[in-house]
Design an enzyme around this catalytic site. Structure first.
Site, PDB file in Angstrom:
ATOM      1  N   LYS A   1      45.878  54.164  40.668  1.00 49.57           N
ATOM      2  CA  LYS A   1      45.244  53.016  41.320  1.00 49.57           C
ATOM      3  C   LYS A   1      44.065  52.445  40.536  1.00 49.57           C
ATOM      4  O   LYS A   1      43.747  51.265  40.658  1.00 49.57           O
ATOM      5  CB  LYS A   1      44.791  53.420  42.713  1.00 49.57           C
ATOM      6  CG  LYS A   1      45.958  53.602  43.650  1.00 49.57           C
ATOM      7  CD  LYS A   1      45.967  52.551  44.696  1.00 49.57           C
ATOM      8  CE  LYS A   1      47.321  52.036  45.009  1.00 49.57           C
ATOM      9  NZ  LYS A   1      47.286  50.901  45.930  1.00 49.57           N
TER      10      LYS A   1
ATOM     11  N   ASP B   1      43.667  53.890  51.904  1.00 46.06           N
ATOM     12  CA  ASP B   1      44.221  55.146  52.419  1.00 46.06           C
ATOM     13  C   ASP B   1      43.707  56.312  51.584  1.00 46.06           C
ATOM     14  O   ASP B   1      44.079  57.451  51.820  1.00 46.06           O
ATOM     15  CB  ASP B   1      45.746  55.115  52.345  1.00 46.06           C
ATOM     16  CG  ASP B   1      46.354  54.241  53.435  1.00 46.06           C
ATOM     17  OD1 ASP B   1      45.794  54.202  54.532  1.00 46.06           O
ATOM     18  OD2 ASP B   1      47.382  53.604  53.162  1.00 46.06           O
TER      19      ASP B   1
END
Ligand code: PLP
Length: 374
Positions: free
Chosen positions: A71, A118
């Site tokens: 990410k 998340d």
């Protein structure tokens, strides 16, 4: 209606030739970040044998720029572009971390980066804030496990927990945006599309590394590629680089308990699914596809499948047998292939590519899962 049975939908909207070409970050940018290195493509022979395929390669993102997930590739490039734009600065001839640091310092502004997550995206935004000497507020859904929260606070960020799921966290983050609070979201909504578009572009560094290896003849051209999906930003990045290549099957994988893309594909339009999204694949627990990813995800995948938490655990154990430590979301691509190998007609003619998008981010659960036999 919620179903916990894995299912497969052949995508009636597949039109791979119409998928857009990838936007890529400036080639100087990612290498300017501390610890940059190309990540490995690792063979997983035991998993290949279980699937009955010729080969299985795992693009291992469990250590990317000092983070346990891919990410940071999207968060870093999106932070560069968004903060420069926020400061009224041009992209610059050589976008590097130093260029951004200098622009932030020269502006004298006291900015805070904001992200909902998340786990992995927020941790990556928190890391970018730390590198830039800025504050960060990271918003997480209720029920986020302590180890993931601790990892974010360990980057020096303030963590706020919402009473609700990922979509509520996104709304809470969006509401904070102002002159001093810069929202770096990996998903998009009406009126907020630039930053999540740059997130998708940032991920493409990973795909470029893979395509370079294929074109150099170091790895086989994959015939089957499985991609785990949350809001679909990563899946868009993958298909933008692989849709025009010869793979016979691009497979999108979601948890049965967070299947917003498969349901949207069946409806032919973006659909929000009811809460809760509470699979153990925390990174995939999303309720609404990202609008900037949607069209390419809809056109770019031949098949969509869902998997249960037990399928993910099974895939984690199998990867462990191949010497690869995968987080729950990281193993989801393999889980999709294991659960649907027959319907996908996997066989000895196939060279498979999957993405270990995350290493172990919940060590307590990992130990439990690995110590339980198949
Ligand atoms: C480990 C991991 N894999 C896959 C994804 C899915 O990415 P996207 O939400 O862009 O579909 C995420 C998203 O957070 C993730 O954390």
């Amino acid at each position: 209606m919620f179903m916990n049975t894995p299912r497969l939908t052949r995508n009636a909207h597949a039109a791979r030739a119409s998928v857009s070409k990838a936007g890529i970050p400036d080639p100087a940018f990612h290498p300017s970040l501390p610890g940059f290195a190309t990540t490995p493509l690792r063979p997983a022979p035991k998993a290949a044998q279980r699937l009955g395929v010729r080969s299985l390669l795992v693009k291992d993102e469990s250590q990317r720029l000092g983070m346990p997930s891919f990410k940071i590739l999207g968060a870093s490039w999106a932070t560069y572009r968004t903060v420069m734009a926020h400061l009224g600065q041009p992209v610059g001839a050589e976008p590097t971390l130093d260029t951004l640091r200098e622009a932030v310092a020269a502006s004298g502004s006291d900015l805070t980066l904001v992200a909902a997550t998340d786990g992995n995206h927020g941790r990556a935004v928190a890391r970018m804030a730390r590198l830039l000497h800025l504050s960060a507020i990271i918003i997480v859904p209720g029920g986020t496990v302590d180890s993931r929260i601790d990892a974010i606070t360990g980057e020096g960020a303030e963590v706020r927990i919402v009473n609700g799921g990922y979509d509520e966290a996104i709304a809470a983050g969006a509401a904070l945006g102002d002159d001093k609070h810069v929202v770096i979201s990996d998903t998009s909504w009406q009126g907020y599309t630039d930053t999540p578009g740059w997130v998708i572009d940032g991920y493409s560094t990973m795909l470029t590394e893979i395509v370079d290896e294929i074109e150099a003849g170091h790895i086989p051209e994959p015939t089957v590629v499985a991609v785990q999906m949350g809001v679909g930003a990563f899946a868009a990045s993958v298909t933008r680089q692989l849709a025009s290549r010869p793979a016979r099957l691009l497979v999108g994988v979601e948890p049965t308990r967070a299947d917003c893309i498969i349901r949207s594909a069946e409806a032919g339009r973006i659909t929000t699914i009811p809460e809760p999204q509470d699979s153990i694949m925390a990174g995939l627990n999303c309720g609404t596809p990202s609008i900037v990813a949607w069209e390419d995800v809809l056109a770019g995948y031949d098949v969509f499948v869902t998997v249960t938490d037990e399928d993910a655990r099974d895939a984690m154990r199998l990867l462990h047998d191949d010497g690869i430590d995968a987080g729950e979301s990281g193993a989801a691509g393999l889980a999709g292939l294991l659960a649907h190998a027959g319907s996908l007609s996997l066989g000895p003619q196939d060279d498979v590519l999957i993405f270990l998008t995350e290493g172990v981010t919940d060590p307590v659960a990992y130990r439990d899962i690995i110590s339980t036999s198949n």
